[in-house]
Design an enzyme around this catalytic site. Structure first.
Site, short mmCIF file in Angstrom:
data_model
loop_
_atom_site.label_atom_id
_atom_site.label_comp_id
_atom_site.label_asym_id
_atom_site.label_seq_id
_atom_site.Cartn_x
_atom_site.Cartn_y
_atom_site.Cartn_z
N HIS A 136 -7.69 12.21 -8.38
CA HIS A 136 -8.40 11.17 -7.63
C HIS A 136 -7.62 10.71 -6.42
CE1 HIS A 136 -11.29 7.77 -7.35
NE2 HIS A 136 -10.25 7.10 -6.90
N HIS A 154 -8.23 9.60 -1.91
CA HIS A 154 -9.15 9.37 -0.78
C HIS A 154 -8.39 9.74 0.50
CE1 HIS A 154 -11.84 6.64 -3.24
NE2 HIS A 154 -10.71 6.45 -3.88
N GLU A 169 -19.36 11.36 -1.79
CA GLU A 169 -19.56 10.05 -2.43
C GLU A 169 -20.88 9.39 -2.04
OE1 GLU A 169 -16.42 6.65 -3.30
OE2 GLU A 169 -16.98 6.68 -1.20
N SER A 200 -25.84 -0.44 -1.81
CA SER A 200 -26.63 -1.13 -2.83
C SER A 200 -27.88 -1.82 -2.27
CB SER A 200 -25.75 -2.16 -3.55
OG SER A 200 -25.27 -3.10 -2.63
N HIS A 219 -19.70 5.72 -5.99
CA HIS A 219 -18.58 4.83 -5.68
C HIS A 219 -18.25 3.90 -6.83
CE1 HIS A 219 -16.43 1.32 -4.11
NE2 HIS A 219 -15.71 2.25 -3.53
N HIS A 268 -15.71 5.31 -9.87
CA HIS A 268 -14.81 4.19 -10.17
C HIS A 268 -15.52 3.32 -11.21
CE1 HIS A 268 -13.48 4.87 -5.84
NE2 HIS A 268 -12.34 4.92 -6.49
N GLU A 315 -12.61 -1.55 -12.56
CA GLU A 315 -11.29 -1.52 -11.93
C GLU A 315 -10.64 -2.90 -11.88
OE1 GLU A 315 -11.40 0.03 -7.95
OE2 GLU A 315 -9.23 -0.04 -7.70
N ASP A 325 -4.90 7.89 -6.38
CA ASP A 325 -5.80 7.13 -5.53
C ASP A 325 -5.42 7.43 -4.08
OD1 ASP A 325 -8.04 5.56 -5.12
OD2 ASP A 325 -7.39 3.99 -6.49
ZN LIG Z 1 -10.33 5.37 -5.70
#
Ligand SMILES: [Zn+2]
Length: 410
Positions: free
Chosen positions: A65, A67, A145, A149, A183, A210, A213, A311
């Protein structure tokens, strides 16, 4: 075919089998793993290259994982609180993404190979990291990704997602595997999730999201309150959560391979559901620490397979998996350290392969020849001490073989 031998060979299989004076035969795949003596007997005319005193062979590391599009962050983002961090990401996003040029990302990928990583799960928000990932010798599971919303934007968001995914699919190869990322439950509309997961199912693609978290996420999903209340009101004029943690998880029925990243706030039922789904949990300890999120309680995971990730550099100082494992060794102070060191090495190899659905991460016949070697700091008397010695004293390799090619000495 290549023939290598070392003082120690870690298979990283289920039992964490270690072979003293181990040797391996491979082309793009692993042909045989055994002791030096046995392989010399079997291949008397071959020169089995000895990697030196205190040498060690093991599977390449799998960073499940990251980005890459946020690779340019050093000091721009705020640490110490998840919601403050998220606001700072939104504020600095454009500038950071622009700064993370292809050259910048290529440089980070090259460092990863030097640091023993042979496979990554790259979460791509914009597709700006595509060229670097396609060109890199690294194996890349490339997660396009889905994010957004707002109900009235769903058609546009879905069309945008499909266009990005189709672009990625054009480059599909043995070492570039298109996949799908959601996401998070708070940032992706349930309708969008449903549509996107349908595509993943039809194409047999890996999926990752994710999940749980932060405390803010947990309070928002369950009670539409907490620190996210202000965030959603000001950013999206949204007053309540669109889903609950369990409704979110239920949407993933039948998806394989599947992984959820973080999960530090997941409760017993949610963990049970993750287990039922056959999903892996991806642990990113440095990121959790920097954003002041809870520590993943490894004793609660029971039979849920664990993988490791760094990450992005948006919430870490390095993409080096050896460093990530070292942090985890010190963070989880409720576990016996030698056993934890073994668990971390397994999570960063075979665990990662399971999360991404690839035939890697174990030195065993038939697996992809992603193999690393390094020299241990000193002699090891008892093989039980080897995992700890690696985590304390290793952060780069002498050889990094990906699909049988040494990418450090080309
Ligand atoms: Zn992440």
């Amino acid at each position: 075919m290549k023939f290598l031998c070392a003082d120690w060979l870690l298979t990283c299989d289920e039992d964490f089998t270690i072979i003293k004076d181990g040797a391996i035969v491979f082309d793009s795949h692993i042909v045989e793993v055994s002791t030096y003596e046995k392989l010399q007997e079997k291949y008397p005319n071959e020169n089995i290259e000895y990697l030196g005193t205190n040498s060690c062979l093991m599977p390449g590391l799998i960073n499940t994982h990251t980005h890459l599009e946020f690779s340019a962050n050093k000091t721009s983002l705020k640490y110490g609180n998840f919601v403050d961090w998220l606001f700072s990401v939104i504020t600095h996003r454009e500038k950071l993404v622009e700064k993370a040029t292809k050259k910048y990302i290529d440089f980070e990928l090259k460092k990863m190979i030097q640091n023993g990583t042979t496979t990554i799960g790259a979460i791509s928000s914009y597709g700006y990291d595509l060229e670097s990932c396609v060109e890199s010798p690294l194996n890349v599971v490339y997660f396009t990704e889905a994010l957004g919303s707002k109900q009235d934007m769903i058609d546009t968001l879905f069309a945008d997602f499909k266009a990005k995914l189709q672009t990625a699919q054009k480059y599909a190869s043995d070492h570039f595997i298109p996949a799908v990322a959601i996401h998070s439950p708070y940032s992706t509309h349930p309708f969008l999730i449903r549509e996107v997961l349908q595509i993943a199912k039809e194409n047999g693609m890996a999926v990752s999201a994710h999940f749980q978290e932060s405390k803010a996420e947990n309070e928002w999903l369950n009670h539409s309150c907490g620190e996210f209340e202000k965030f959603f009101k000001s950013m999206l004029d949204q007053k309540s959560s669109l889903t609950t943690p369990m409704n979110f998880l239920n949407q993933f029925q039948g998806i394989k391979p599947l992984s959820f990243t973080h999960c530090v706030e997941a409760n017993k039922q949610e963990l049970e559901k993750i287990k039922q789904l056959g999903a892996s949990i991806i642990h990113c300890p440095n990121s959790n620490r920097l954003l002041n999120n809870a520590t993943l309680n490894l004793s609660y995971l029971n039979d849920i397979p664990m993988a490791m990730g760094t990450d992005g550099l948006s919430s870490n100082h390095t993409l080096n998996m050896f460093e990530e494992m070292k942090s985890a060794l010190f963070i989880h102070n409720n576990l016996e350290p030698n056993q934890l060191a073994q668990k971390l090495l397994k999570s960063a190899t075979s665990g990662g392969a399971k999360a991404l659905g690839v035939q890697k991460g174990v030195l065993q016949k038939g697996y992809d020849a992603d193999i690393i070697s390094f020299i241990l700091a000193d002699e090891i008397e008892d093989q039980e001490d080897i995992a700890m010695a690696i985590l304390l004293h290793t952060n780069s390799t002498t050889h990094t073989y990906i699909g049988g090619n040494d990418e450090l000495h080309k």
